[in-house]
Design an enzyme around this catalytic site. Structure first.
Site, PDB file in Angstrom:
ATOM      1  N   ASP A  35       0.740  -1.004   0.010  1.00  0.00           N
ATOM      2  CA  ASP A  35      -0.001   0.054  -0.123  1.00  0.00           C
ATOM      3  C   ASP A  35       0.862   1.094   0.072  1.00  0.00           C
ATOM      4  OD1 ASP A  35      -2.595  -0.859  -0.031  1.00  0.00           O
ATOM      5  OD2 ASP A  35      -2.910  -0.639   1.904  1.00  0.00           O
ATOM      6  N   LYS A  56      -3.263   3.775  -3.638  1.00  0.00           N
ATOM      7  CA  LYS A  56      -4.171   4.798  -4.370  1.00  0.00           C
ATOM      8  C   LYS A  56      -3.232   5.684  -4.876  1.00  0.00           C
ATOM      9  CE  LYS A  56      -8.774   3.251  -2.674  1.00  0.00           C
ATOM     10  NZ  LYS A  56      -8.238   1.813  -1.914  1.00  0.00           N
ATOM     11  N   MET A 168      -8.201  10.034   8.845  1.00  0.00           N
ATOM     12  CA  MET A 168      -8.749  10.429   7.773  1.00  0.00           C
ATOM     13  C   MET A 168      -9.379  11.628   7.953  1.00  0.00           C
ATOM     14  SD  MET A 168      -9.555   6.808   5.946  1.00  0.00           S
ATOM     15  CE  MET A 168      -9.652   5.697   7.389  1.00  0.00           C
TER      16      MET A 168
END
Ligand code: SAH
Length: 245
Positions: A35, A56, A168
């Site tokens: 990741d 991502k 987040m």
């Protein structure tokens, strides 16, 4: 150890915060799917493995989850030892259990290896204990970002009396502040904003609930960062993580 998928936590960034079990899994890996929040320095433990970035922000932009699932399955069925390496802990906002369920349902053995989650390491690295006798009787890890657009019960969290560690949250500071204030949390509740926890470029600033959005703007806070909201965020920084030699 072959034909197995290891869901491994790589910790928050400092490669020395990797567990011995994570190192062992990496040493045996044929394939490492990594990741983007994982520090590539940990790859020194798997010099012969094929490394596939699936994050991502990394090489593969926005790799769909279904693709990651199928890739793990394909390699496991080829009798490869697959390590799926995730930032922090695989089961703290890391989809570890979803991936484990999906693979187990297809007969693939899965083992999960804990990592130190960012919300645990970040506060310690800047001198903030998440619990403290007489000051914080618990700690709650929450995300400010939910995939299905459901919202946290911020009013309940505001009254819970535990230290809140918000993941987040950088893009949601106004919403988090307003919701906690509406829920009855006092406006001068101490807050710490911690960016790049445990890495050499770690930065943090302290503020209050009411002022945290402005503080983040002045500080130019960037992701990845966590917010620590609670009385402990005002404690003097006497507790520093030892710096490695
Ligand atoms: N599984 C990870 C969390 C993944 S969710 C863990 O256990 O740490 C991604 C969020 O984690 C980021 O938006 C940020 O809030 C937090 N995060 C991850 N690494 C971080 C770091 N080094 N410093 C600060 N926050 C971090």
């Amino acid at each position: 150890m072959n034909a197995k998928v290891w869901l491994v936590g790589a910790g928050p960034g400092d490669p020395e915060l990797l567990t011995l079990k994570a190192v062992k899994a990496l040493q045996h890996a044929d394939i490492v799917m990594i990741d983007d929040l994982v520090n590539p320095a940990v790859l020194e433990h798997c010099p012969n493995a094929r490394v596939i970035p699936v994050g991502k922000r990394g090489g593969c932009r926005s790799t769909p989850q279904a693709f990651i699932h199928r890739l793990m399955l394909r390699y496991a069925r080829q009798d490869k030892c697959v390590v799926r390496l995730k930032g922090g802990d695989p089961c703290i906002f890391g989809r570890g259990s979803e991936e484990a369920d999906w693979l187990s349902a297809r007969g693939i053995p899965v083992e999960i290896v804990n990592g130190i989650t960012a919300g645990l390491s970040g506060p310690t690295a800047c001198g903030i204990p998440l619990t403290r006798r007489g000051i914080a009787r618990g700690v709650t890890l929450v995300t400010a970002h939910t995939q299905d657009d459901s919202t946290q019960d911020w009013a309940a969290l505001a009254k819970g009396g535990t230290t809140l560690v918000v993941y987040m949250g950088v893009a949601k500071l106004t919403e988090v502040r307003d919701s906690l204030l509406a829920g009855g949390m006092r406006s001068n509740m101490p807050v710490a904003l911690i960016e790049n926890a445990s890495l050499p470029q770690q930065r943090h600033c302290r503020s209050t609930l009411a002022a945290m959005q402005q503080a983040a703007t002045d500080f130019q806070l960037k992701s990845p960062a966590i917010l620590v909201i609670g009385e402990v965020a005002a404690l003097p920084a006497t507790l520093q993580l030892s710096q490695s030699a």
